[in-house]
Structure formats: structure tokens, C-alpha cells
Design an enzyme around this catalytic site. Sequence first.
Site, short mmCIF file in Angstrom:
data_model
loop_
_atom_site.label_atom_id
_atom_site.label_comp_id
_atom_site.label_asym_id
_atom_site.label_seq_id
_atom_site.Cartn_x
_atom_site.Cartn_y
_atom_site.Cartn_z
N HIS A 1 -3.77 2.33 -4.78
CA HIS A 1 -3.06 2.19 -3.49
C HIS A 1 -1.60 1.85 -3.77
O HIS A 1 -1.01 1.03 -3.05
CB HIS A 1 -3.71 1.10 -2.63
N GLU B 1 -10.78 1.16 -4.52
CA GLU B 1 -10.60 2.60 -4.39
C GLU B 1 -9.67 3.23 -5.43
O GLU B 1 -8.93 4.16 -5.11
CB GLU B 1 -10.11 2.95 -2.97
N ASP C 1 0.88 -1.17 0.00
CA ASP C 1 0.00 0.00 0.00
C ASP C 1 0.91 1.22 0.00
O ASP C 1 2.13 1.09 0.16
CB ASP C 1 -0.93 0.00 1.23
C1 ACM Z 1 -10.85 -1.26 1.76
O1 ACM Z 1 -11.23 -1.09 2.93
N1 ACM Z 1 -10.41 -0.24 1.03
C2 ACM Z 1 -10.88 -2.56 1.14
#
Ligand code: ACM
Length: 689
Positions: free
Chosen positions: A270, A326, A192
Amino acid sequence: MKKTLLMMIVMLGCVLTACTEASRPVAITPAPLSYEQGRGFYEWNTPTTVSLTDEGMDADIIQTAFETAGLPVQLEGKAAGGKKGVRLERVRELPGVAATEEAYRLEVTSSGVTVQACTDAGFFYAIQTLAQLADMENGKVQAAVVTDAPRFAYRGIMLDVSRHFRSKDFVMKQMDLMAAYKMNRLHLHLTDAAGWRLQIDRYPRLTQLAAWRPQETWKDWWEKNGRQYCEQESPEASGGFYTKEDVREMLEYARRRCITIIPEIEMPSHSEEVLTAYPELSCTHEPYKQSDFCVGNEKTFEFLENVLTEVMELFPSKYIHIGGDEAGKASWKTCPLCLQRMKKEGLKDVDELQSYLIRRIEKFLNANGRDLLGWDEILEGGLAPNATVMSWRGVEGGLKAIRSGHHAIMSPGGYCYLDSYQDAPFSQPEAIGGYLPLERVYSYEPVPDSMTVEEARLLLGVQANLWTEYIPTAEHAEYMLYPRAIAVAEVGWTQPENKSWPSFRQRVLTQVLPQMQAKGYHPFDYSQEIGNRPEAQQPIEHLAVGKKVKFLAPNWKNYPANGEETLTDGLRGGWNYSDGRWMAFITDKRVDAIVDLEEETAVHSIGADFMQICGPGVFFPKKVIISVSTDGENYTQLAEIDHEVVKDDVVSFKNFGWTGEAKARYIHYQSFPEEKYGGVHFVDEIVVE
Ligand code: ACM
């Protein structure tokens, strides 16, 4: 009469003897399929002999099972069959159990212990149950017959080791507890923005640069000095990564505990840390600017496939988690390579471009004998043909995946996100928001009402997620995990008809927590729980309850609460703005609502509570105006309340109200935001007295 009385005394005598012999109540966590208490005890000699009756049994797993259980044993081969001790028998089927993969039958009598199972996992879990029947201080094991099998095949915990890196020893320590409570999937969120955590030989910059940052805590890194990375050698470097040797050690540790480690490599988003180490993989080729891989560039696929190749060489897991959540997708809209890719492949929007990447990666994984698992955003733009969905934004994603014939795992934020507050926020270390006490986690039912029996077969199970933005230490991570993760273990293992909140609560207080503490874990002390916000505990009566509200500015549909009735349903909000009692407003003028009392009424107070939690952008208003009218046309202003909005780290509540004497049929309530923060207003109830 006399005879009956005598009989009763004799019977009572038996009951009392049984009670004194059974020096403690036996209760197994997670609650088993069936349990019958026997008479007496098996005396555990140190060490007790265990005979493996089948050459095919994995002695490492059996040995580890007894170690995890804290039961000293001496393993012996087939020959030892006749002796007093523990006898493990591999069987082809178990009476009364349909799915035998992890099932077992355990029989303890005063003369010995017999375990029947079809797999090593079945033996492993039988031995964990045996541990809970044992009182090793006195060397006694309660006589009993337990027949048991899990409700779901997938019972997982996700650890985010990117936001704060955790040592392999920490990870292995958590596996001990997972195994003791029959959890079998450990999902490691290895990559991440906050740090890449896995050695990849082909891309050394991932661990020389992208695994290190100048700030120790995620919060400092996020808020101060622009989220920089630093070289591994730099004196301020904080972070870390797992070498391949570390991973092999964790994998062997997991294997012996019947746990599968599922690695997650995030894509397409991410990924700031990758795109700073290797900027040519983003749309603009600039370090520190992008979070999404460029999907137009072939080099992105070369990189991802090379990384995944090394991941698959290491991890035997059938599932490889590819994230997928996201993505911003903004740079794709203007990137020449992305636009070219969309044109060439006939992709109508950036959602389809994301889906193109996921499908291509799935093909690659499938060609290597693996399956793709991703967060529910992988549904957007079309789901890859064989993908499994991990549903986190509620359960709709999981439901949708299942309805199109895919597998799903449920991990909805409202029940499974253990980074939320587990008790009154004022009593807790800063968390990401939300209020998720043990009882609510335990109440989770993974099969939605609308799901058919046929559909439910595609639901693999449940997972608790520990995101660690606000969890900088190992002790803090355990504090957030436990005891809530044990509630998820029972949700995943126990049939709904065998679940009981009072029983689980009692087991947590009297057995689970004391045992955990004795083993050196740092759980939340649930016996000290404060509970929900007092205002939220009982419905309240006031003049506006059940009255219609007209919204001049619409509420924010992301948090629909209890619909149009929310502001006058007599229910005050709790610690969590997602509890269905807080109504959200995000328009220019936030709350702009008229309550109709239906007739002219004498009123002496009008007010509403707001919540402030600055992290996710929930602010108090800068101003509230309250006006009343008797005809719905001419309004008299009763109050204009000014408030200085101050940013802070706590969750707080504030009433904005008026008191006095007035006649009103219509009440106009308006709130105004502080421009410089923007954000959303959350209001629970317009209380009129
Ligand atoms: C998440 O909580 N973005 C999977």
C-alpha cells in the site's frame, strides 16, 4: 380488603409521582455495569461547583470532561469539599469492580453528586454518564447510583485519511463523540497509495508530491489517468497532510479526552505514493510501478526507521501500527536484492521475507520502547515475537495470534467495516459493497465460542474501521460512522449480559441520534431504515428444498456460504454476498450444478437469482442454460437465456429462470460469464416449483 386497596392506591400514587418526577426514561449508552435509579433530582445550578479532592487530578481532563458532557461547572481545589456540588474522590479500589483502570462509581442524590474513580479516565467517563442523566433544559439530574467499568480496554475507531484527506477539525470533532461514548483509541490510517498524510522533515517529497493528486475523489483518481500524483503547488492539487503542529494539537485534544491516537504507517505494501516520491525504495526503481517496498535494499530500512523515528517523536502511543496488509510480494520473487536477502537470511519464500521486514521493524520499535501492531497478514511467514494482531479477515487471525500468546484486537470485516452499506443499497450512496446494518454491528460478539477464558484475556478489544475510498466528504464520513460506531462502542464497553438490541435500538432512536444531530453531526437517519432484501426475510418452500446438489464445477471456497446445501436450503440471499446465503462460483463455467429431486416430478418453473456488484467483480451471467432429465443421462434443454452484461455502479439482482411444463428428476443449471469482465457469479437458491 379495604386496607389492601388503600395500600394499593397509596403505592400507585407513589409510582405515579415517581413517574411524573422522572420526566424521561433514563438509559445510558453504552449500557453500564449496574444502574440503580434513585428518588428525585439533583438541581444543577449554573455553574455547579466541582471539588477536586486530590492534587494529582488532571484539571484539564476534568474540565474537558464537563465540556464534552455539556455541563457548565466551576472547578475548585480540595478546600471546597463541604459545599453542595460535584465531588470527585480518587480511590484505590471500587467495590464490585475487578479492573479499575477506567472504572467509576457515580452517585447522584438531591443533595449532590459524588464520583469515585481510580484514574482520570474513570472520572472522565463518570462525567459522560452524568451528562446522560442530566436534563439541562430543566437543570435536573436524575438521582441514581451507577457502578461501571469497560468490558475491553481497547475500544477503537480507525479513520482512513489517505483515500480522502480530512481536516484536523474533523478528526477532533469525531473525538468529541468518541469520548462521549467512552471510546478510547483513534487509529489514523495516515499513509496509503492515495496519499501520504503526515509531515516528515527528513523526506519532504512525501508531502510535496505524495500527498497530492489531480483528482479530488478517490474513484476518479483510481479510474482516470493512471493514479497520478502532482506537486503541492499545482493548480489542480487535491489532498493534504497534517503538519507536526496539527498533530500536536490533535494529540492534546485526544489526551484531554482520554483517547490515544495510534498512527499507522503502511509497510511493506500500500505504498505506491512513497515509491513514486522515492522510487529507489522499490525493487525496480521506477515511479508509478510498485506498491511494495524492496525488502532486499538496506535503504528501505533506513527510510522506514527514519520515518518511524519522527513518528515516535510526535506520537506518545505505545502502539505503532505498521499496516502489513495485502502485500503483492510479486516483485520480490525476481528482485536480485530480495533474492539475495532471502538466501542470506535462510528465508524460504516471500511470506518469510515479509516477516523478516516486520520482525526487523519490531526490533526497532521495541528498542525505542514501543510495540508493533499490524493487520493479520503479519502472521504470514511467522509472527514477530511481541507483535499484536488486528484481525480484519474474520477473527481467525486474532484467534491464531492469541493461541500463540500474543495480544489481538478484533475488527472483522463482516461486523466492523463501516464502509459497507448500512441499508438497502438502492437507497444509499455508493459504498464498497457488503451490507452491514446497525443490528448486525450491534450483534457482534468479539470472543469467539471456541476461545477459552484464559485466551480471552489476551483479546484487547474491538475497532470499527472507516475506509474512505467511496467516502469523499466529511458529512458522508459521519453518515457512514453513525450510528454504527456507537454500536461498536457498546460492544466494546458493555458486558454481554447487559446488552439488549431492543434497548439499544430505542436509545439510538430517542437519544443518541437526536443528540448527535443537535450537535451538528450528520448520521444516517436510522428511523428511515428500509432493512434487508424482502426475499431474504423469510425461508421459502419449493420442490428442491433439502434436495442434494452435485457440483460439476466446484464453488469458490473464499465464500463458503452455507456449504453444499446453500442452493437448496430454502434461504434467499440478502443485500450482502457475504451473508452466508450467496454461493460463489469462479471456475470457467460458473454455476454447473445438478439438483436431484429424488423422483420424477412435474415442474413448471426453475430459476435462480444472481447478484451484480461490479466494483468487487461480481457480475451477472452472459448466459444461463437449464436442462432436465428423468434418468440422469439424457437431458432436454428447457431454456437458454442470453443476457447483455452491462457494467454499472449499483447493486442489482436478477432472476434467470424458465417457466413451462416438464417432467424432471434431475435439473442441470449452468451459468456462463461475460469473457471481457470475468469475475465471479453469486447465486442464492435454485428455486423449483
Ligand atoms: C484492510 O482492510 N486491508 C486491512
